[in-house]
Design an enzyme around this catalytic site. Structure first.
Site, PDB file in Angstrom:
ATOM      1  N   GLU A 165      -9.885   3.689   0.446  1.00 13.00           N
ATOM      2  CA  GLU A 165      -9.873   3.983   1.887  1.00 13.00           C
ATOM      3  C   GLU A 165      -8.854   5.075   2.247  1.00 13.00           C
ATOM      4  OE1 GLU A 165      -9.026   0.113   3.517  1.00 13.00           O
ATOM      5  OE2 GLU A 165      -6.901   0.238   3.070  1.00 13.00           O
ATOM      6  N   HIS A 186      -8.099  -8.579   1.744  1.00 15.80           N
ATOM      7  CA  HIS A 186      -7.395  -7.292   1.838  1.00 15.80           C
ATOM      8  C   HIS A 186      -6.082  -7.539   2.573  1.00 15.80           C
ATOM      9  CE1 HIS A 186     -10.380  -4.069   0.593  1.00 15.80           C
ATOM     10  NE2 HIS A 186     -10.795  -5.214   0.106  1.00 15.80           N
ATOM     11  N   GLU A 187      -5.119  -6.629   2.394  1.00 14.62           N
ATOM     12  CA  GLU A 187      -3.745  -6.870   2.874  1.00 14.62           C
ATOM     13  C   GLU A 187      -3.343  -8.300   2.483  1.00 14.62           C
ATOM     14  OE1 GLU A 187      -6.006  -4.112   4.435  1.00 14.62           O
ATOM     15  OE2 GLU A 187      -6.201  -6.004   5.482  1.00 14.62           O
ATOM     16  N   HIS A 229     -17.439 -10.919   6.423  1.00 18.53           N
ATOM     17  CA  HIS A 229     -16.156 -10.255   6.681  1.00 18.53           C
ATOM     18  C   HIS A 229     -15.389 -10.967   7.787  1.00 18.53           C
ATOM     19  CE1 HIS A 229     -13.570  -6.724   8.133  1.00 18.53           C
ATOM     20  NE2 HIS A 229     -13.124  -7.087   6.953  1.00 18.53           N
ATOM     21  N   GLU A 247      -7.265  -6.762  -2.483  1.00 20.98           N
ATOM     22  CA  GLU A 247      -6.793  -5.384  -2.419  1.00 20.98           C
ATOM     23  C   GLU A 247      -5.359  -5.406  -2.964  1.00 20.98           C
ATOM     24  OE1 GLU A 247      -7.235  -1.975   0.975  1.00 20.98           O
ATOM     25  OE2 GLU A 247      -6.023  -3.706   1.468  1.00 20.98           O
ATOM     26  N   GLU A 249       0.813  -1.220   0.000  1.00 21.28           N
ATOM     27  CA  GLU A 249       0.000   0.000   0.000  1.00 21.28           C
ATOM     28  C   GLU A 249       0.847   1.272   0.000  1.00 21.28           C
ATOM     29  OE1 GLU A 249      -3.165  -0.569   2.884  1.00 21.28           O
ATOM     30  OE2 GLU A 249      -3.269  -2.664   2.283  1.00 21.28           O
TER      31      GLU A 249
HETATM   32  C1  NOJ Z   1      -8.382  -2.674   5.888  1.00 13.66           C
HETATM   33  C2  NOJ Z   1      -9.222  -2.966   4.702  1.00 13.66           C
HETATM   34  O1  NOJ Z   1      -8.584  -2.560   3.509  1.00 13.66           O
HETATM   35  C3  NOJ Z   1     -10.546  -2.264   4.876  1.00 13.66           C
HETATM   36  O2  NOJ Z   1     -11.349  -2.428   3.725  1.00 13.66           O
HETATM   37  C4  NOJ Z   1     -11.235  -2.766   6.106  1.00 13.66           C
HETATM   38  O3  NOJ Z   1     -12.401  -2.015   6.304  1.00 13.66           O
HETATM   39  C5  NOJ Z   1     -10.334  -2.639   7.332  1.00 13.66           C
HETATM   40  N1  NOJ Z   1      -9.038  -3.161   7.070  1.00 13.66           N
HETATM   41  C6  NOJ Z   1     -10.922  -3.359   8.546  1.00 13.66           C
HETATM   42  O4  NOJ Z   1     -10.962  -4.730   8.309  1.00 13.66           O
HETATM   43 CA    CA Z   2      -6.015  -1.997   3.245  1.00 12.91          CA
END
Ligand code: NOJ
Ligand code: CA
Length: 694
Positions: free
Chosen positions: A485, A460-461, A380, A479, A178
């Protein structure tokens, strides 16, 4: 068409260097159209290769080979012992994707290097030359004294002209993938994640990456001399690079090659170097659009935990379900629904329970409410990087979601680079990289377990994408770059050149869950909803026009696209929102039409199973005119183009909401001229005129 070249060419006969007391040899393999030629050599006993593109040597002589912990290296004192040619021309179909049919047309050469001292071990390297680039991978067979071992050095190099330009993000730092992309010269010191994209002085474009990263560590590229980039594998916590039980098969090392930037957008090389579908029917996964309890947490209208102001309440989730149903979206993501968020979870996901909801969130009632309206919840699982802790719970967690009709789960690994928590066989906690071999294994285990419950995964990550969606088509997005974000909290937010940069870098790897569609471009300027819910610095904002937010749905591919903003912000701009309602997320065909890295990009895509086309164009901080060549439309048909473009005074900084929506007739053979504002864009929907009155 040039022949499949696999001729052994004898070079300067009689060279006797080091262990290799035989004449150097070279073999070649060319792409089907003959533009790309790979030459593989054993000169001076060193396995190496080079690549030419239309007579320019785009990759100069570059080393190949491996070194091991318990066995002698396979990187010197070698000679080409044999080579075997093959070729293929096949078209295969994607269950969903940026294009339905993918042509795999290549020539192959499998080269075996053997030790000149006749040691039994062999270094096999399989090369494939396509019209859009080259892939090669190592195949080292099991042998006496070569069974369980570790790679201590992968010698692979990519040597380019030292004045080539490079677009890259740093590897081995805390923020994973990122980072904002940087533009440097190939003579600057840098260590980059892949895809790393380059432009040579003659204008050829290359992107170096890898395909099919399975049970191996991810490859970064370290500049070790001007123009000379070397494979740098993410190490385990104990220092090993790759642990293996022979045979050792590496991921494909890939070099996409094009005469211009836009050609990179039209390459299917990464997918072609992955194995076909291994999980069978995935028709239960439906590409689509989703909304969710998400942006409101990032801008601090609500929180993930019960305190200070819980977002995932029954009432709030119902509001999003109603909104999704009203506009035909098929998903509602809910974050902050499960126990753990009120604890200190960042990089410490052991606090999370993936089967227990907060008391004000009734999973089964909400899932039933959604299903009645033709909508599904999107699950999630934020792991906070506690990978083993998550593995222990994931089967039960997927079972729970499956029982509730959930077909997509977003996962998350929020922990600093090098901070993934692994519990080893002895129960000792170790800390790993997000892109090391442990995580390559982990992600595939998650994806396979999810598939057993008919669940698609969106991490994500994550670990970077290497095209594994072909083999595991429930791995639908991820991601792995700075997404929207960052425009909520930065610092800094993504600058206008970010999207026209990631189109030619990160996006070459595969679909991204970027979460486009923010309509209130300055959310941090609003008064806090409560005193204890302070917003970020008001200077942190979305640095685009409204039209550019629409264009991102076409420019940045993902089979699941979020409409990321709050429902009320869409209702307020119902006119602009219509584009998001109309735009599909599954495509028959995609065409990169024009662009330059970091400056602008124009993409066209055709709806899968439909006749309508969509065009997205985005600019960096400069305003510019683009001419969209409509050569992709059907001959002889008149189309109606619905154009959502920047108004004459639009500018991301001073006038971002100036949007013009207009209709025009359009035909193949014409060019649609549109002006993109500074930080602006255009989104266009083209439907056959018979289907719509102009
Ligand atoms: C980082 C993620 O990229 C984001 O989409 C998420 O809302 C937060 N972490 C919390 O999980
Ligand atoms: Ca992220």
């Amino acid at each position: 068409m040039k022949p499949v070249a696999a001729a052994i060419v004898s070079l300067a006969a009689g060279i006797a260097l080091g262990l290799c007391a035989v004449a150097a040899a070279a073999v070649t393999v060319a792409s089907p159209n003959g533009d790309i030629v790979v030459t593989i050599s054993d000169e001076a006993g060193i396995p190496s290769y080079s690549v030419s593109f239309r007579d320019e040597q785009v990759i100069k002589s570059s080393r190949l080979g491996m070194r091991f912990k318990n066995a002698p290296g396979l990187d010197r004192g070698l000679a080409i012992a044999s080579s075997a040619a093959a070729s293929k021309d096949e078209t295969w179909e994607q269950p969903w994707g940026e294009r339905r049919f993918v042509r795999d047309h290549h020539n192959e050469l499998f080269v075996e290097f053997a030790a000149a001292d006749n040691a039994p071990r062999r270094l096999g390297v399989r090369f494939r030359a396509f019209n859009d680039g080259v892939g090669f991978r190592y195949e080292v067979p099991r042998a006496k004294n070569f069974k369980t071992d570790e790679v201590t050095n992968e010698m692979t190099e990519f040597v380019v002209d030292e004045s080539a330009r490079v677009w890259w993000i740093p590897a081995r730092y805390w923020n994973r993938y990122e980072y904002l992309y940087r533009e440097s010269s190939a003579s600057d010191e840098l260590t980059s994640h892949t895809p790393m994209t380059l432009k040579t002085p003659s204008g050829a474009h290359l992107s170096i990456h890898e395909a099919s990263l399975v049970d191996y560590s991810a490859m970064a590229l370290r500049q070790i001399r001007p123009g000379r980039f070397k494979a740098e594998l993410a190490p385990w916590s104990d220092g090993a690079l790759v642990k293996f039980d022979a045979p050792l098969v590496s991921p494909w090392r890939t070099i996409q090659i094009s005469p211009d930037a836009k050609g990179l957008l039209n390459s299917s090389l990464i997918l072609n170097l992955n194995e076909p579908n291994k999980i069978g029917d995935v028709s239960w996964f439906e590409p689509g659009k989703y909304v969710g309890v998400w942006w409101e947490m990032h801008i601090r209208d609500s929180s993930w935990g019960m305190k200070p102001l819980h977002g995932a309440t029954n009432e709030n989730v119902r509001r999003y379900i109603d909104f999704a149903a009203k506009y035909g979206f098929n998903g509602v993501l809910v974050e902050g629904w499960n126990l753990g968020w009120d604890d200190d979870w960042f990089g410490n996901g052991k606090v999370f329970d993936f089967t227990k909801s907060y008391p004000d969130f009734d999973l089964s009632a909400l899932a039933a409410y959604a299903r009645e309206k033709g909508v599904r919840l999107i699950g999630h699982h934020e792991t906070g990087g506690a990978a083993t802790h998550y593995e222990r719970q994931m089967d039960d967690a997927f079972k729970l979601y499956e029982q509730n009709g959930v077909h997509v789960v977003k996962t998350g690994y929020v922990a600093d680079g090098g901070g993934i928590q692994r519990i080893d066989e002895k129960g000792i906690e170790r800390f790993e990289w997000h892109d090391g071999q442990f995580m390559a294994r982990h992600h595939l285990e998650v994806v396979k377990a999810a598939a057993r419950h008919k669940i698609a995964i969106n991490p994500h990550e994550p670990i970077k994408d290497t095209g594994l969606r072909r083999t595991y088509p429930n791995w639908v997005a991820r991601e792995g770059a700075r997404g929207q974000e960052y425009n909520a909290w930065g610092p800094p937010p993504n600058p206008p050149e970010h999207e026209p940069t990631i189109a030619f870098t990160r996006m070459l790897a595969g679909p991204m869950d970027f979460t486009p569609g923010i309509f209130d471009l300055e959310p941090n300027k609003r008064a806090p909803v409560r005193e204890d819910m302070t917003r970020s610095d008001p200077k942190i904002r979305v640095e685009t026009t409204l039209a550019k937010q629409l264009a991102l749905y076409v420019v940045l591919y993902s089979p699941i696209q979020m409409a990321a903003d709050l429902p009320e912000n869409y209702e307020r701009r119902r006119d602009a929102f219509q584009f998001i309602v109309d735009v599909p997320t599954d495509w028959e065909e995609s065409v990169g039409l024009a662009g330059e890295i970091g400056d602008y990009v124009v993409m066209a895509r055709k709806r899968r199973g439909g006749d309508d086309w969509y065009v997205g164009a985005v600019s960096d901080e400069k305003s510019r005119d683009v001419a969209v060549d409509l050569a992709f439309l059907d001959e002889g048909k008149t189309y109606v183009a619905e154009i959502y473009r920047d108004g004459a005074k639009a500018d991301w900084k001073t006038n971002p909401y100036d949007l013009v929506i207009e209709k025009k007739k359009a035909r193949r053979g014409e060019a649609l001229r549109v002006r993109l504002a500074a930080g602006g864009g255009a989104a266009i929907r083209l439907t056959p005129a018979t289907e719509q009155a102009p």
